[in-house]
Scaffold this motif. Structure first.
Motif, mmCIF file in Angstrom:
data_model
loop_
_atom_site.group_PDB
_atom_site.id
_atom_site.type_symbol
_atom_site.label_atom_id
_atom_site.label_comp_id
_atom_site.label_asym_id
_atom_site.label_seq_id
_atom_site.Cartn_x
_atom_site.Cartn_y
_atom_site.Cartn_z
ATOM 1 N N VAL A 101 0.637 -0.820 0.171
ATOM 2 C CA VAL A 101 -0.025 -0.602 0.124
ATOM 3 C C VAL A 101 1.215 1.578 0.507
ATOM 4 N N ALA A 102 1.617 1.726 0.895
ATOM 5 C CA ALA A 102 2.540 2.685 1.414
ATOM 6 C C ALA A 102 3.853 2.713 0.139
ATOM 7 N N PHE A 103 4.461 1.360 -0.312
ATOM 8 C CA PHE A 103 5.488 1.867 -1.722
ATOM 9 C C PHE A 103 4.889 1.496 -3.146
ATOM 10 N N SER A 104 3.439 1.627 -3.065
ATOM 11 C CA SER A 104 3.204 1.680 -4.543
ATOM 12 C C SER A 104 2.219 3.319 -4.900
ATOM 13 N N ILE A 105 2.556 4.323 -3.727
ATOM 14 C CA ILE A 105 2.277 5.604 -4.148
ATOM 15 C C ILE A 105 3.449 6.307 -4.500
ATOM 16 N N TYR A 106 4.695 5.995 -4.158
ATOM 17 C CA TYR A 106 5.847 6.625 -4.343
ATOM 18 C C TYR A 106 5.959 5.920 -5.981
ATOM 19 N N LEU A 107 6.758 4.453 -5.758
ATOM 20 C CA LEU A 107 7.365 3.273 -6.797
ATOM 21 C C LEU A 107 6.414 3.440 -7.902
ATOM 22 N N ARG A 108 6.841 2.724 -8.719
ATOM 23 C CA ARG A 108 5.944 2.071 -9.862
ATOM 24 C C ARG A 108 6.757 0.496 -10.918
ATOM 25 N N GLN A 109 5.521 0.123 -11.560
ATOM 26 C CA GLN A 109 6.164 -0.457 -12.460
ATOM 27 C C GLN A 109 5.170 0.390 -13.597
ATOM 28 N N ARG A 110 6.186 0.353 -14.274
ATOM 29 C CA ARG A 110 5.102 0.293 -15.855
ATOM 30 C C ARG A 110 4.484 -1.118 -16.363
ATOM 31 N N GLY A 111 3.119 -0.780 -17.001
ATOM 32 C CA GLY A 111 2.069 -2.299 -17.018
ATOM 33 C C GLY A 111 1.617 -2.878 -16.230
ATOM 34 N N SER A 112 1.630 -2.949 -15.105
ATOM 35 C CA SER A 112 1.213 -3.288 -13.810
ATOM 36 C C SER A 112 -0.195 -2.742 -13.280
ATOM 37 N N ALA A 113 -0.861 -3.995 -12.840
ATOM 38 C CA ALA A 113 -2.294 -3.287 -12.812
ATOM 39 C C ALA A 113 -2.497 -2.919 -11.472
ATOM 40 N N GLU A 114 -1.503 -2.912 -10.670
ATOM 41 C CA GLU A 114 -0.795 -2.624 -9.365
ATOM 42 C C GLU A 114 -0.289 -1.155 -9.353
ATOM 43 N N SER A 115 0.109 -0.881 -10.001
ATOM 44 C CA SER A 115 1.305 -0.093 -10.053
ATOM 45 C C SER A 115 -0.493 1.330 -10.844
ATOM 46 N N LYS A 116 0.055 2.451 -10.334
ATOM 47 C CA LYS A 116 -0.533 3.788 -10.737
ATOM 48 C C LYS A 116 0.462 3.813 -12.239
ATOM 49 N N PRO A 117 -0.444 4.480 -13.121
ATOM 50 C CA PRO A 117 0.836 4.476 -14.712
ATOM 51 C C PRO A 117 2.042 6.164 -14.198
ATOM 52 N N VAL A 118 3.256 5.538 -14.387
ATOM 53 C CA VAL A 118 4.195 5.818 -14.374
ATOM 54 C C VAL A 118 4.383 7.128 -14.203
ATOM 55 N N GLY A 119 3.606 8.402 -14.783
ATOM 56 C CA GLY A 119 3.498 9.921 -14.972
ATOM 57 C C GLY A 119 2.601 9.899 -13.817
ATOM 58 N N THR A 120 1.972 8.928 -13.438
ATOM 59 C CA THR A 120 1.397 9.668 -12.386
ATOM 60 C C THR A 120 1.359 10.358 -11.296
ATOM 61 N N PRO A 121 1.116 11.618 -10.853
ATOM 62 C CA PRO A 121 1.593 12.434 -9.037
ATOM 63 C C PRO A 121 1.788 11.313 -8.334
ATOM 64 N N ASN A 122 2.455 11.060 -7.325
ATOM 65 C CA ASN A 122 2.674 10.298 -6.166
ATOM 66 C C ASN A 122 1.568 10.211 -5.765
ATOM 67 N N GLY A 123 0.962 11.521 -5.032
ATOM 68 C CA GLY A 123 -1.115 11.715 -3.926
ATOM 69 C C GLY A 123 -1.970 11.632 -4.723
ATOM 70 N N THR A 124 -1.914 11.377 -5.763
ATOM 71 C CA THR A 124 -3.317 10.543 -6.401
ATOM 72 C C THR A 124 -2.792 9.544 -7.083
ATOM 73 N N SER A 125 -4.356 8.882 -6.577
ATOM 74 C CA SER A 125 -4.658 7.259 -6.821
ATOM 75 C C SER A 125 -4.623 7.050 -8.450
ATOM 76 N N SER A 126 -4.051 5.940 -8.598
ATOM 77 C CA SER A 126 -5.202 5.351 -9.858
ATOM 78 C C SER A 126 -5.976 5.296 -10.741
ATOM 79 N N VAL A 127 -6.894 5.343 -10.036
ATOM 80 C CA VAL A 127 -8.285 5.565 -9.522
ATOM 81 C C VAL A 127 -9.078 7.036 -9.623
ATOM 82 N N GLU A 128 -8.153 8.089 -9.232
ATOM 83 C CA GLU A 128 -7.774 9.841 -9.685
ATOM 84 C C GLU A 128 -7.720 10.206 -11.660
ATOM 85 N N SER A 129 -6.825 9.192 -11.530
ATOM 86 C CA SER A 129 -5.984 10.226 -12.705
ATOM 87 C C SER A 129 -7.291 9.395 -13.808
ATOM 88 N N GLU A 130 -7.115 8.404 -14.515
ATOM 89 C CA GLU A 130 -8.451 7.641 -15.035
ATOM 90 C C GLU A 130 -9.628 8.797 -15.720
#
Length: 224
Positions: free
Chosen positions: A195-224
């Protein structure tokens, strides 16, 4: 081929599960036979080992901690959020959601599951089915662990000329909770880190990660 592709993630983990259980069986058998030989006892076969309490207690011990982890995580993410984590809903979305948001009852789509279109007990059961199943598997594997564990503990006690324990005595014993809490703490640590690492770290192409360029304070849901 389409079915394999559409279910590749499930099939991968099912295959890994079966491979590791088989590996555990053969490695555990080798370890068990080493112990038997040290005590000048006859070795046992794979069939006898995989139906033994010692194999079952190790297997069920791992299962119950994993399903507890997911049970707690599913329940916690209904009401709690972590800003910026793709493992969390966005702030303000806490709670079970409205019928319209959940596409149930009169808001269900034509292709929604049948039990999502009805009211009453069936809708409640389906609405909570993931949590119910995870909880039941946890309880059943915990029960299996405790029943196999008391058998193993009593076998060891007999070897030392000690009195056997009842199941009720075993499940409140330090030995049982030492084994149990060792597994629980590792599962909770792993989920908390994800939960905590996925705020600041990324894995391109993984459903468990936000898109690489998404701001740290934004969840993947908010970025859609």
């Amino acid at each position: 081929m389409r079915a394999l592709k559409d279910n590749a993630l499930t099939l991968l983990f099912l295959g890994l599960f079966l491979a590791t259980v088989i590996g555990q069986a053969f490695v555990g058998l080798a370890n068990e036979n080493e112990e038997l030989l040290r005590h000048r006892m006859a070795p046992i076969g794979i069939g006898e080992f995989v139906t033994s309490s010692s194999f079952l207690v190790d297997l069920s011990e791992n299962w119950q901690s994993e399903f507890l982890q997911f049970f707690v995580f599913i329940l916690a993410t209904i009401w709690l959020i972590q800003r910026g984590s793709p493992e969390s809903k966005k702030p303000g979305d806490e709670g079970a959601g409205s019928d319209e948001e959940q596409l149930v009852g009169e808001f269900a789509r034509a292709d929604s599951p049948a039990w999502a279109k009805v009211r009453g007990l069936r809708l409640w059961l389906y609405s909570n089915s993931l949590l119910i199943v995870m909880g039941l598997v946890f309880l059943l594997s915990w029960l299996a662990q405790s029943l196999a564990g008391v058998q193993v503990a009593n076998e060891e006690a007999a070897q030392h000329g000690e009195l056997a324990m009842t199941w009720a005595q075993y499940v409140v014993s330090p030995e049982f909770w030492n084994r149990t809490l060792q597994n629980w703490q590792s599962e909770f640590l792993a989920v908390g880190c994800m939960v905590a690492f996925s705020i600041y770290l990324r894995q391109r192409g993984s459903a468990e990660s936000k898109p690489v360029g998404t701001p740290n304070g934004t969840s993947s849901v908010e970025s859609e």
